[in-house]
Design a protein around this motif. Structure first.
Motif, PDB file in Angstrom:
ATOM      1  N   ALA A  42      -9.382 -32.822-110.298  1.00 35.09           N
ATOM      2  CA  ALA A  42     -10.514 -32.734-109.726  1.00 35.09           C
ATOM      3  C   ALA A  42     -11.500 -33.636-110.591  1.00 35.09           C
ATOM      4  N   THR A  43     -11.252 -33.490-112.023  1.00 26.47           N
ATOM      5  CA  THR A  43     -12.462 -34.190-112.876  1.00 26.47           C
ATOM      6  C   THR A  43     -11.807 -34.952-113.887  1.00 26.47           C
ATOM      7  N   SER A  44     -12.343 -35.839-114.527  1.00 29.71           N
ATOM      8  CA  SER A  44     -11.681 -36.471-115.629  1.00 29.71           C
ATOM      9  C   SER A  44     -12.596 -35.951-116.853  1.00 29.71           C
ATOM     10  N   HIS A  45     -11.989 -35.891-117.985  1.00 30.02           N
ATOM     11  CA  HIS A  45     -12.903 -35.727-119.156  1.00 30.02           C
ATOM     12  C   HIS A  45     -12.426 -36.437-120.528  1.00 30.02           C
ATOM     13  N   GLY A  46     -13.547 -36.896-121.304  1.00 35.80           N
ATOM     14  CA  GLY A  46     -13.181 -37.232-122.625  1.00 35.80           C
ATOM     15  C   GLY A  46     -13.181 -38.914-122.681  1.00 35.80           C
ATOM     16  N   PHE A  47     -13.799 -39.336-121.421  1.00 45.60           N
ATOM     17  CA  PHE A  47     -14.175 -40.956-121.353  1.00 45.60           C
ATOM     18  C   PHE A  47     -15.652 -41.010-121.546  1.00 45.60           C
ATOM     19  N   LEU A  48     -16.093 -41.679-122.582  1.00 39.86           N
ATOM     20  CA  LEU A  48     -17.581 -41.612-122.675  1.00 39.86           C
ATOM     21  C   LEU A  48     -18.306 -42.301-121.526  1.00 39.86           C
ATOM     22  N   GLY A  49     -19.414 -41.795-121.204  1.00 35.05           N
ATOM     23  CA  GLY A  49     -19.996 -42.154-120.148  1.00 35.05           C
ATOM     24  C   GLY A  49     -19.628 -41.630-118.683  1.00 35.05           C
ATOM     25  N   GLN A  50     -18.517 -41.093-118.657  1.00 33.90           N
ATOM     26  CA  GLN A  50     -17.922 -40.876-117.471  1.00 33.90           C
ATOM     27  C   GLN A  50     -17.357 -39.243-117.691  1.00 33.90           C
ATOM     28  N   ASP A  51     -17.755 -38.622-118.567  1.00 33.47           N
ATOM     29  CA  ASP A  51     -17.166 -37.087-118.770  1.00 33.47           C
ATOM     30  C   ASP A  51     -17.497 -36.294-117.389  1.00 33.47           C
ATOM     31  N   GLY A  52     -16.603 -35.510-116.977  1.00 35.43           N
ATOM     32  CA  GLY A  52     -16.772 -34.778-115.871  1.00 35.43           C
ATOM     33  C   GLY A  52     -16.733 -35.420-114.419  1.00 35.43           C
ATOM     34  N   GLN A  53     -16.453 -36.888-114.572  1.00 45.05           N
ATOM     35  CA  GLN A  53     -16.407 -37.525-113.187  1.00 45.05           C
ATOM     36  C   GLN A  53     -15.326 -37.209-112.568  1.00 45.05           C
ATOM     37  N   ALA A  54     -15.248 -37.411-110.983  1.00 40.98           N
ATOM     38  CA  ALA A  54     -13.929 -37.320-110.245  1.00 40.98           C
ATOM     39  C   ALA A  54     -13.081 -38.558-110.686  1.00 40.98           C
ATOM     40  N   PRO A  55     -12.052 -38.624-110.784  1.00 35.78           N
ATOM     41  CA  PRO A  55     -11.106 -39.728-111.019  1.00 35.78           C
ATOM     42  C   PRO A  55     -11.271 -40.863-110.207  1.00 35.78           C
ATOM     43  N   ALA A  56     -11.346 -40.448-108.905  1.00 33.54           N
ATOM     44  CA  ALA A  56     -11.381 -41.291-107.766  1.00 33.54           C
ATOM     45  C   ALA A  56     -12.436 -42.142-107.942  1.00 33.54           C
ATOM     46  N   ILE A  57     -13.688 -41.355-108.182  1.00 35.94           N
ATOM     47  CA  ILE A  57     -15.052 -42.115-108.302  1.00 35.94           C
ATOM     48  C   ILE A  57     -15.230 -43.357-109.436  1.00 35.94           C
ATOM     49  N   ILE A  58     -14.290 -42.904-110.557  1.00 38.18           N
ATOM     50  CA  ILE A  58     -14.359 -43.843-111.612  1.00 38.18           C
ATOM     51  C   ILE A  58     -13.661 -44.956-111.345  1.00 38.18           C
ATOM     52  N   ALA A  59     -12.321 -44.835-110.601  1.00 38.83           N
ATOM     53  CA  ALA A  59     -11.607 -45.802-110.215  1.00 38.83           C
ATOM     54  C   ALA A  59     -12.396 -46.650-109.317  1.00 38.83           C
ATOM     55  N   ALA A  60     -12.956 -46.290-108.001  1.00 42.70           N
ATOM     56  CA  ALA A  60     -13.594 -46.868-107.067  1.00 42.70           C
ATOM     57  C   ALA A  60     -14.706 -47.757-107.757  1.00 42.70           C
ATOM     58  N   GLU A  61     -15.799 -47.173-108.567  1.00 43.23           N
ATOM     59  CA  GLU A  61     -16.572 -47.841-109.154  1.00 43.23           C
ATOM     60  C   GLU A  61     -16.216 -49.177-109.847  1.00 43.23           C
ATOM     61  N   GLY A  62     -15.079 -48.706-110.744  1.00 43.95           N
ATOM     62  CA  GLY A  62     -14.439 -50.102-111.413  1.00 43.95           C
ATOM     63  C   GLY A  62     -13.952 -50.956-110.472  1.00 43.95           C
ATOM     64  N   ARG A  63     -13.446 -50.569-109.468  1.00 45.28           N
ATOM     65  CA  ARG A  63     -12.858 -51.519-108.622  1.00 45.28           C
ATOM     66  C   ARG A  63     -14.139 -52.409-107.860  1.00 45.28           C
ATOM     67  N   SER A  64     -15.064 -51.745-107.591  1.00 43.31           N
ATOM     68  CA  SER A  64     -16.477 -52.410-106.908  1.00 43.31           C
ATOM     69  C   SER A  64     -17.149 -53.321-107.751  1.00 43.31           C
ATOM     70  N   GLN A  65     -17.120 -52.821-109.177  1.00 46.09           N
ATOM     71  CA  GLN A  65     -17.593 -53.855-110.219  1.00 46.09           C
ATOM     72  C   GLN A  65     -16.772 -55.051-110.497  1.00 46.09           C
ATOM     73  N   LEU A  66     -15.435 -54.869-110.411  1.00 44.23           N
ATOM     74  CA  LEU A  66     -14.499 -55.997-110.704  1.00 44.23           C
ATOM     75  C   LEU A  66     -14.534 -56.935-109.404  1.00 44.23           C
ATOM     76  N   MET A  67     -14.693 -56.349-108.388  1.00 42.45           N
ATOM     77  CA  MET A  67     -14.588 -57.429-107.235  1.00 42.45           C
ATOM     78  C   MET A  67     -16.021 -58.020-106.863  1.00 42.45           C
ATOM     79  N   GLU A  68     -16.892 -57.726-107.929  1.00 42.16           N
ATOM     80  CA  GLU A  68     -18.304 -58.703-107.931  1.00 42.16           C
ATOM     81  C   GLU A  68     -17.910 -60.116-108.534  1.00 42.16           C
TER      82      GLU A  68
END
Length: 290
Positions: A42-68
């Motif tokens: 449900a959540t991802s931890h230990g990644f600076l700036g994204q601690d406690g965030q849902a893994p799917a949200i981290i991946a979706a935001e990363g993809r969105s930024q890349l596709m810019e």
């Protein structure tokens, strides 16, 4: 078209590699089957700036930024065959590149115990740094699948009261038992029958049930068959083989790079992102140097 770099796998490592190449204005193709290793958590931890965030949200935001970046193409598909820098997908045909990055991750092969699979990533874990803190110093079990369970058992007292269930796999020798005693780890023999309850209660074959707040175990990991197709050298890790790479994350095959859990003996989101940077930069330098 001919892509500068084809990245197989669009999770954290693949996204990170792609970002370096996109910022170098290279033509990048990311092919992703949408199967993140940590999709059960449900959540991802230990990644600076994204601690406690849902893994799917981290991946979706990363993809969105890349596709810019205009030089990036994304194909949602599974690569079924690789030959040199040419890859064939299940539904979209064949693509050609000048370099290849394998960011395919690994598949976890779990212990065959009733009730474990459906709790994986929720109440049964493999990484204390990712999930130990949230157990709030509670009751923690370690399910042995090999003598490597000692690694978990000696770490986890920092996160809670720890019991090692040897599960008929191994018996600690005198030196190991002394280490466990110093760390306050309780040892229970007997074969585990099932995992049950609302969290991860553990039932032994003699009928005893241990109420736990979380359970840690080691899976066996399998890498993509693409590595064998390409002839990449493998290294032996504690849970299974992984791709051997140099400092720039090039495999034994020139022009083929690897990053993320497929090229690490251990994995986390933070490590995958860092290794993606190295692979992306390595592929770029390879293109520059011909």
């Amino acid at each position: 078209m001919m892509y500068d770099v084809i990245i197989v796998g669009g999770s954290y490592a693949g996204l990170s590699a792609g970002l370096q190449l996109a910022r170098a204005r290279r033509q990048v193709l990311v092919i992703d089957a949408g199967q993140r290793r940590n999709c059960f958590a449900a959540t991802s931890h230990g990644f600076l700036g994204q601690d406690g965030q849902a893994p799917a949200i981290i991946a979706a935001e990363g993809r969105s930024q890349l596709m810019e970046y205009a030089t990036v193409t994304w194909v949602q598909d599974r690569v079924v065959e690789a030959d040199g820098f040419s890859v064939r997908t299940e539904h979209n045909g064949t693509f050609e590149g000048r370099r290849l990055i394998l960011a395919t991750g690994v598949v976890d092969v779990l212990p065959d115990i009733e009730g474990l699979e459906e709790r994986w990533g929720k109440h049964v874990f493999h990484c204390p740094y990712c999930h130990g803190y949230e157990l709030d110093q509670g009751r923690i079990g370690v399910l042995a699948t090999s003598p490597l369970a000692m690694h978990h058992a000696l770490m986890l007292p920092d996160w809670g009261t720890t019991t090692l269930f040897t599960n008929g796999v191994f018996t600690p020798d005198a030196e190991q038992q002394a280490q466990l005693d110093r760390r306050g780890v309780r040892v229970e023999s007997g074969v585990v029958r099932r995992i049950c309850g609302a969290r991860a209660d553990l039932e032994l074959d003699d009928g005893r049930v241990f109420s736990l707040d979380g359970l840690f175990t080691m899976s066996r990991t399998q890498i993509s068959p693409l590595a064998a197709q390409l002839g990449c050298e493998l290294a032996d890790g504690p849970t299974g083989p992984y791709l051997f790479t140099n400092d720039m994350r090039q495999t034994s095959v020139p022009g083929v790079f690897a990053c993320g859990d497929a090229s690490l003996a251990a994995g986390s989101v933070a490590l995958a992102v860092a290794e993606g940077v190295r692979a992306g930069v390595g592929a770029h330098f390879s293109l520059i140097n011909g």
